[in-house]
Structure formats: structure tokens, C-alpha cells
Design a protein around this motif. Structure first.
Motif, PDB file in Angstrom:
ATOM      1  N   VAL A  67     -22.450  38.036  30.589  1.00 28.19           N
ATOM      2  CA  VAL A  67     -20.934  38.170  31.248  1.00 28.19           C
ATOM      3  C   VAL A  67     -20.018  36.809  30.667  1.00 28.19           C
ATOM      4  O   VAL A  67     -18.918  36.835  30.213  1.00 28.19           O
ATOM      5  CB  VAL A  67     -20.889  38.409  32.602  1.00 28.19           C
ATOM      6  N   ILE A  68     -20.713  35.685  31.079  1.00 28.79           N
ATOM      7  CA  ILE A  68     -20.021  34.535  30.635  1.00 28.79           C
ATOM      8  C   ILE A  68     -19.915  34.344  29.119  1.00 28.79           C
ATOM      9  O   ILE A  68     -18.792  33.975  28.661  1.00 28.79           O
ATOM     10  CB  ILE A  68     -20.859  33.369  30.898  1.00 28.79           C
ATOM     11  N   GLY A  69     -20.892  34.843  28.361  1.00 25.88           N
ATOM     12  CA  GLY A  69     -20.543  35.142  26.888  1.00 25.88           C
ATOM     13  C   GLY A  69     -19.328  35.951  26.431  1.00 25.88           C
ATOM     14  O   GLY A  69     -18.640  35.699  25.711  1.00 25.88           O
ATOM     15  N   TRP A  70     -19.312  37.095  27.078  1.00 27.02           N
ATOM     16  CA  TRP A  70     -18.337  37.923  26.989  1.00 27.02           C
ATOM     17  C   TRP A  70     -16.910  37.269  27.445  1.00 27.02           C
ATOM     18  O   TRP A  70     -15.905  37.439  26.733  1.00 27.02           O
ATOM     19  CB  TRP A  70     -18.504  39.223  27.837  1.00 27.02           C
ATOM     20  N   MET A  71     -16.948  36.598  28.450  1.00 26.57           N
ATOM     21  CA  MET A  71     -15.604  36.146  28.999  1.00 26.57           C
ATOM     22  C   MET A  71     -15.160  34.946  27.804  1.00 26.57           C
ATOM     23  O   MET A  71     -13.905  34.774  27.663  1.00 26.57           O
ATOM     24  CB  MET A  71     -15.852  35.064  30.118  1.00 26.57           C
ATOM     25  N   ALA A  72     -16.060  34.144  27.242  1.00 31.55           N
ATOM     26  CA  ALA A  72     -15.682  33.143  26.253  1.00 31.55           C
ATOM     27  C   ALA A  72     -14.733  33.929  24.862  1.00 31.55           C
ATOM     28  O   ALA A  72     -14.317  33.365  24.125  1.00 31.55           O
ATOM     29  CB  ALA A  72     -17.093  32.527  25.923  1.00 31.55           C
ATOM     30  N   ARG A  73     -15.735  34.952  24.618  1.00 31.72           N
ATOM     31  CA  ARG A  73     -15.053  35.737  23.523  1.00 31.72           C
ATOM     32  C   ARG A  73     -13.824  36.528  23.732  1.00 31.72           C
ATOM     33  O   ARG A  73     -13.066  36.971  22.925  1.00 31.72           O
ATOM     34  CB  ARG A  73     -16.135  36.619  22.829  1.00 31.72           C
ATOM     35  N   HIS A  74     -13.342  36.453  25.042  1.00 34.54           N
ATOM     36  CA  HIS A  74     -12.068  37.321  25.335  1.00 34.54           C
ATOM     37  C   HIS A  74     -11.020  36.535  26.173  1.00 34.54           C
ATOM     38  O   HIS A  74     -10.409  37.092  27.232  1.00 34.54           O
ATOM     39  CB  HIS A  74     -12.605  38.762  26.311  1.00 34.54           C
ATOM     40  N   LEU A  75     -10.880  35.234  25.877  1.00 32.50           N
ATOM     41  CA  LEU A  75     -10.299  34.458  26.621  1.00 32.50           C
ATOM     42  C   LEU A  75      -8.704  34.924  26.504  1.00 32.50           C
ATOM     43  O   LEU A  75      -7.669  34.571  27.435  1.00 32.50           O
ATOM     44  CB  LEU A  75     -10.338  33.036  26.218  1.00 32.50           C
ATOM     45  N   ASP A  76      -8.405  35.513  25.420  1.00 35.62           N
ATOM     46  CA  ASP A  76      -6.976  36.072  25.187  1.00 35.62           C
ATOM     47  C   ASP A  76      -6.744  37.424  25.947  1.00 35.62           C
ATOM     48  O   ASP A  76      -5.541  37.866  25.814  1.00 35.62           O
ATOM     49  CB  ASP A  76      -6.628  36.179  23.802  1.00 35.62           C
ATOM     50  N   ASP A  77      -7.618  37.918  26.413  1.00 37.14           N
ATOM     51  CA  ASP A  77      -7.677  39.102  27.370  1.00 37.14           C
ATOM     52  C   ASP A  77      -7.292  38.914  28.854  1.00 37.14           C
ATOM     53  O   ASP A  77      -7.657  37.784  29.261  1.00 37.14           O
ATOM     54  CB  ASP A  77      -8.888  39.934  27.350  1.00 37.14           C
ATOM     55  N   GLU A  78      -6.567  39.748  29.623  1.00 37.61           N
ATOM     56  CA  GLU A  78      -6.624  39.682  31.133  1.00 37.61           C
ATOM     57  C   GLU A  78      -7.975  39.870  31.649  1.00 37.61           C
ATOM     58  O   GLU A  78      -8.747  40.726  31.323  1.00 37.61           O
ATOM     59  CB  GLU A  78      -5.502  40.639  31.735  1.00 37.61           C
ATOM     60  N   ILE A  79      -8.311  38.961  32.555  1.00 38.81           N
ATOM     61  CA  ILE A  79      -9.813  38.979  32.866  1.00 38.81           C
ATOM     62  C   ILE A  79      -9.652  39.099  34.582  1.00 38.81           C
ATOM     63  O   ILE A  79      -9.275  38.088  35.026  1.00 38.81           O
ATOM     64  CB  ILE A  79     -10.744  37.729  32.765  1.00 38.81           C
ATOM     65  N   THR A  80     -10.369  39.832  34.958  1.00 39.57           N
ATOM     66  CA  THR A  80     -10.535  39.788  36.480  1.00 39.57           C
ATOM     67  C   THR A  80     -11.937  40.003  36.999  1.00 39.57           C
ATOM     68  O   THR A  80     -12.847  40.291  36.518  1.00 39.57           O
ATOM     69  CB  THR A  80      -9.835  41.257  37.233  1.00 39.57           C
ATOM     70  N   VAL A  81     -11.916  39.558  38.364  1.00 39.44           N
ATOM     71  CA  VAL A  81     -13.488  39.668  38.964  1.00 39.44           C
ATOM     72  C   VAL A  81     -14.093  40.937  38.791  1.00 39.44           C
ATOM     73  O   VAL A  81     -15.225  41.129  38.717  1.00 39.44           O
ATOM     74  CB  VAL A  81     -13.290  38.800  40.243  1.00 39.44           C
ATOM     75  N   GLU A  82     -13.106  41.960  39.264  1.00 37.47           N
ATOM     76  CA  GLU A  82     -13.642  43.115  39.343  1.00 37.47           C
ATOM     77  C   GLU A  82     -14.326  43.736  37.793  1.00 37.47           C
ATOM     78  O   GLU A  82     -15.125  44.582  37.915  1.00 37.47           O
ATOM     79  CB  GLU A  82     -12.464  44.182  39.753  1.00 37.47           C
ATOM     80  N   GLN A  83     -13.594  43.581  36.921  1.00 41.50           N
ATOM     81  CA  GLN A  83     -14.044  43.770  35.523  1.00 41.50           C
ATOM     82  C   GLN A  83     -15.135  43.413  35.143  1.00 41.50           C
ATOM     83  O   GLN A  83     -16.194  43.832  34.694  1.00 41.50           O
ATOM     84  CB  GLN A  83     -12.735  43.348  34.646  1.00 41.50           C
ATOM     85  N   LEU A  84     -15.298  41.815  35.634  1.00 42.84           N
ATOM     86  CA  LEU A  84     -16.502  41.253  35.360  1.00 42.84           C
ATOM     87  C   LEU A  84     -17.815  41.775  36.173  1.00 42.84           C
ATOM     88  O   LEU A  84     -18.855  41.734  35.484  1.00 42.84           O
ATOM     89  CB  LEU A  84     -16.429  39.643  35.440  1.00 42.84           C
ATOM     90  N   ALA A  85     -17.240  42.046  37.421  1.00 45.47           N
ATOM     91  CA  ALA A  85     -18.604  42.420  38.124  1.00 45.47           C
ATOM     92  C   ALA A  85     -18.944  43.907  37.597  1.00 45.47           C
ATOM     93  O   ALA A  85     -20.338  44.207  37.785  1.00 45.47           O
ATOM     94  CB  ALA A  85     -17.955  42.576  39.612  1.00 45.47           C
ATOM     95  N   GLU A  86     -18.157  44.758  37.209  1.00 44.60           N
ATOM     96  CA  GLU A  86     -18.567  45.951  36.623  1.00 44.60           C
ATOM     97  C   GLU A  86     -19.412  45.652  35.372  1.00 44.60           C
ATOM     98  O   GLU A  86     -20.265  46.453  35.269  1.00 44.60           O
ATOM     99  CB  GLU A  86     -17.175  46.755  36.148  1.00 44.60           C
ATOM    100  N   ARG A  87     -19.068  44.783  34.634  1.00 42.83           N
ATOM    101  CA  ARG A  87     -19.893  44.299  33.663  1.00 42.83           C
ATOM    102  C   ARG A  87     -21.395  44.086  33.907  1.00 42.83           C
ATOM    103  O   ARG A  87     -22.293  44.303  33.124  1.00 42.83           O
ATOM    104  CB  ARG A  87     -19.155  43.383  32.420  1.00 42.83           C
ATOM    105  N   ALA A  88     -21.322  43.233  34.996  1.00 42.36           N
ATOM    106  CA  ALA A  88     -22.764  42.846  35.361  1.00 42.36           C
ATOM    107  C   ALA A  88     -23.254  43.694  36.455  1.00 42.36           C
ATOM    108  O   ALA A  88     -24.558  43.479  36.798  1.00 42.36           O
ATOM    109  CB  ALA A  88     -22.377  41.403  36.170  1.00 42.36           C
TER     110      ALA A  88
END
Length: 322
Positions: free
Chosen positions: A218-239
């Protein structure tokens, strides 16, 4: 501009920490277009010096007088640091250096040298977490932060254990010569080009490694999508976790929250773009996920103590695009 670097070495110097300075500043990389520093390793006690636990000795060609020429004086760790008495000529040389505008940089227990010189009084600083309580007791006027990788107080820079010394050195190079030079040196050393000094020194409760490192993915995904809106809920779903579990595990693994991690990475990306491109601040804000220039200015100022335009002028000159 940083040109002249000297390392002050005492008996019992730690070989790894000494080697950090030699690797970053002491190798001539001018054949690939990098600046070459006038570099010297200086004995501030009698030659030959013992190294570490006395497994070998070190004879150096320069003495303490060489410190008076340096733009940057480096202080590696030494095994006797928490209890030793430092040579007064060394402490005087460090104070003269700061008085004339030079910088001093310590790694690990090298901070005790700065404390003995009075250069930590009233300043934020750090050292290896194991030595932090002792540093606080010995120098009660020092503002010791045991939870960070390094602290930049302008002329006085302190870093924690071993690897954070590399981070602090590359931070200085980045300030003085820009991101491209620092990144090239890091690439040669096969180390991360930049770790924010505010990161935690170590993880309090590390997770047991599994065959599927979901938080890492998920951290790798976050680094590639810094220009997107990122929420904990969205990250939790990916994880494939609940938001609460994801937030807890993220903190355990990184020492920070998802929000703070994303914010730091966005600021770092903004720094890189401001240094290396002519894009407007508005365009940089959009690429970094801040949405608009006002939000970027707010977080940039809060994190770095300066504005995006001022930062760009520092590295690109007064004609840089606003």
C-alpha cells in the motif's frame, strides 16, 4: 557554497561513522560532474589514534589547525563519548567555526562533542536513542529529541545512529548543491536519496514479517498516487483491513500516520519539482496532490519554515519562475 570539509577525529573514533563522511565528502566524483570537496580527516589528539575498541590504529596527515579552514566540520561517534573529556582546543575550534559562519555536523555520540562546546544550548538536537537520556543529563540546556533521524538547526546539525548520519550528510549536500547532486551520490552509495529528518529512529513494535507485506504494498501505491485524494478508508480497503487496524499497523511499521506520511512525501516531491523544473507553484501543487498553491504554501511553510517561492529562489536563483 560548501567547498571545504574537515572531520575531527579523537581516540576511539567509530570506524563506520568516520567512513560515512569519507564516502559522502571525501571521494572525488568530478568525472561525473559532481563537485569535489577539499576534504581532510584531522587528528585532534596525538597520532596515531586508536579506532573503535582498539583493533587498529590510524595515522592522519592533518592536525587540529586544519579545522579553521573548513566550511563544514564533521564529528563522528566515538566509544568514550558519553563520559570522555574533550580537548579544549577542539571545543574552541568548533566555537570559532560557528562564529565565522561555518557549519558543524555530528553523527550518533558525536553530539556529545557539540554539547561540551556549548553549541547545543537552547538548540534542538538528537543523538542515538540509546544515548539520548545521557546527553540530556550532561547538557540540560540542550533540547534533545530522541525520536528523529536528524535535526538541522542551521549551523548545527545533529543526527542519530549510523545510517541517519548518511541521511544528514545527503541533506547538507542537497541544501548546498541541490537534489540532483545529492541523488547522484545516493545512487552511487546505493542508499535512499532522501529520508525526512522527522522520521522515527526505530519502530517501537515491529510487525512480524509475512510472505505478504500488505502495508508495504500500500505504501508503494501511495507513493505512485500522491496527486490523488488518499483516505485511510481507501488504503484500508486496498490492504484488506479495517480502517482502524490499517491505521494502527501503519503507525507500527512507519512510526507515523498515513496522513503525515503522505504529507511529507508530497512536500518532498514539491521540493524536487521546485528545484528541477520551471513549473509554476500552482502546477507543482497540482502534481503533488495539494490541489492549489495556497495549500502547498501552507504545508510547505509549516514543514520547512519557508515558502515554495523562497525555496525555489534559494536553489534556482532570483529569476526562477513563480
Amino acid at each position: 557554497m560548501l567547498k571545504n570539509v574537515a572531520v575531527a577525529v579523537v581516540n576511539g573514533v567509530a570506524p563506520f561513522e568516520l567512513a560515512i563522511f569519507c564516502e559522502v565528502f571525501g571521494i572525488d566524483r568530478s568525472e561525473i560532474g559532481l563537485p569535489a570537496y577539499d576534504f581532510a580527516v584531522c587528528a585532534v589528539e596525538d597520532n596515531p589514534l586508536s579506532v573503535g575498541d582498539g583493533h587498529f590504529g590510524l595515522t592522519l596527515p592533518y592536525g587540529i589547525e586544519r579545522l579553521d579552514e573548513a566550511d563544514l566540520i564533521c564529528l563522528p561517534a566515538d566509544r568514550e563519548a558519553p563520559s570522555r573529556a574533550y580537548p579544549q582546543p577542539l571545543l574552541d575550534a568548533l566555537n570559532r567555526a560557528v562564529d565565522r559562519g561555518a557549519r558543524v555536523l555530528s553523527v550518533c555520540s558525536g553530539a556529545f562533542t557539540l554539547g561540551a562546546a556549548g553549541l547545543l544550548d537552547g538548540r534542538r538536537c538528537t543523538t542515538h536513542w540509546m544515548h539520548a537520556p545521557t546527553l540530556t543529563r550532561r547538557y540540560p540546556r540542550a533540547l534533545v529529541d530522541p525520536d528523529v533521524l536528524y535535526v538541522d538547526e542551521g549551523q548545527v546539525i545533529t543526527s542519530a545512529g549510523t545510517a541517519s548520519g548518511i541521511d544528514a550528510c545527503l541533506h547538507v549536500v542537497r541544501q548546498e548543491q541541490g537534489a540532483e547532486v545529492a541523488n547522484t551520490i545516493a545512487r552511487r552509495m546505493v542508499v535512499p536519496p532522501h529520508r525526512d529528518g522527522g522520521q522515527a529512529q526505530f519502530i517501537q513494535r515491529p510487525l512480524t514479517r509475512t510472505s505478504c507485506d500488505t502495508v508495504g504494498e500500500v505504501i508503494g501505491w501511495m507513493a505512485r498516487h500522491l496527486d490523488d485524494e488518499i483516505t485511510v478508508e481507501q488504503l484500508a480497503e486496498r490492504a484488506h483491513m479495517s480502517p482502524r487496524t490499517f491505521a494502527r499497523r501503519f503507525l507500527q511499521e512507519t512510526g507515523t500516520t498515513p496522513y503525515q506520511w503522505v504529507l511529507r512525501q508530497r512536500v518532498l516531491l514539491a521540493q524536487e519539482l521546485l528545484e528541477s523544473t520551471d513549473e509554476t507553484v500552482d502546477a507543482v501543487a497540482g502534481r503533488c496532490g495539494f490541489g492549489n498553491a495556497a495549500a502547498l504554501r501552507h504545508h510547505f511553510l509549516r514543514t520547512l519554515g519557508t515558502t515554495p517561492n523562497a525555496f525555489r529562489r534559494t536553489f534556482r536563483g532570483p529569476q526562477a519562475a513563480a
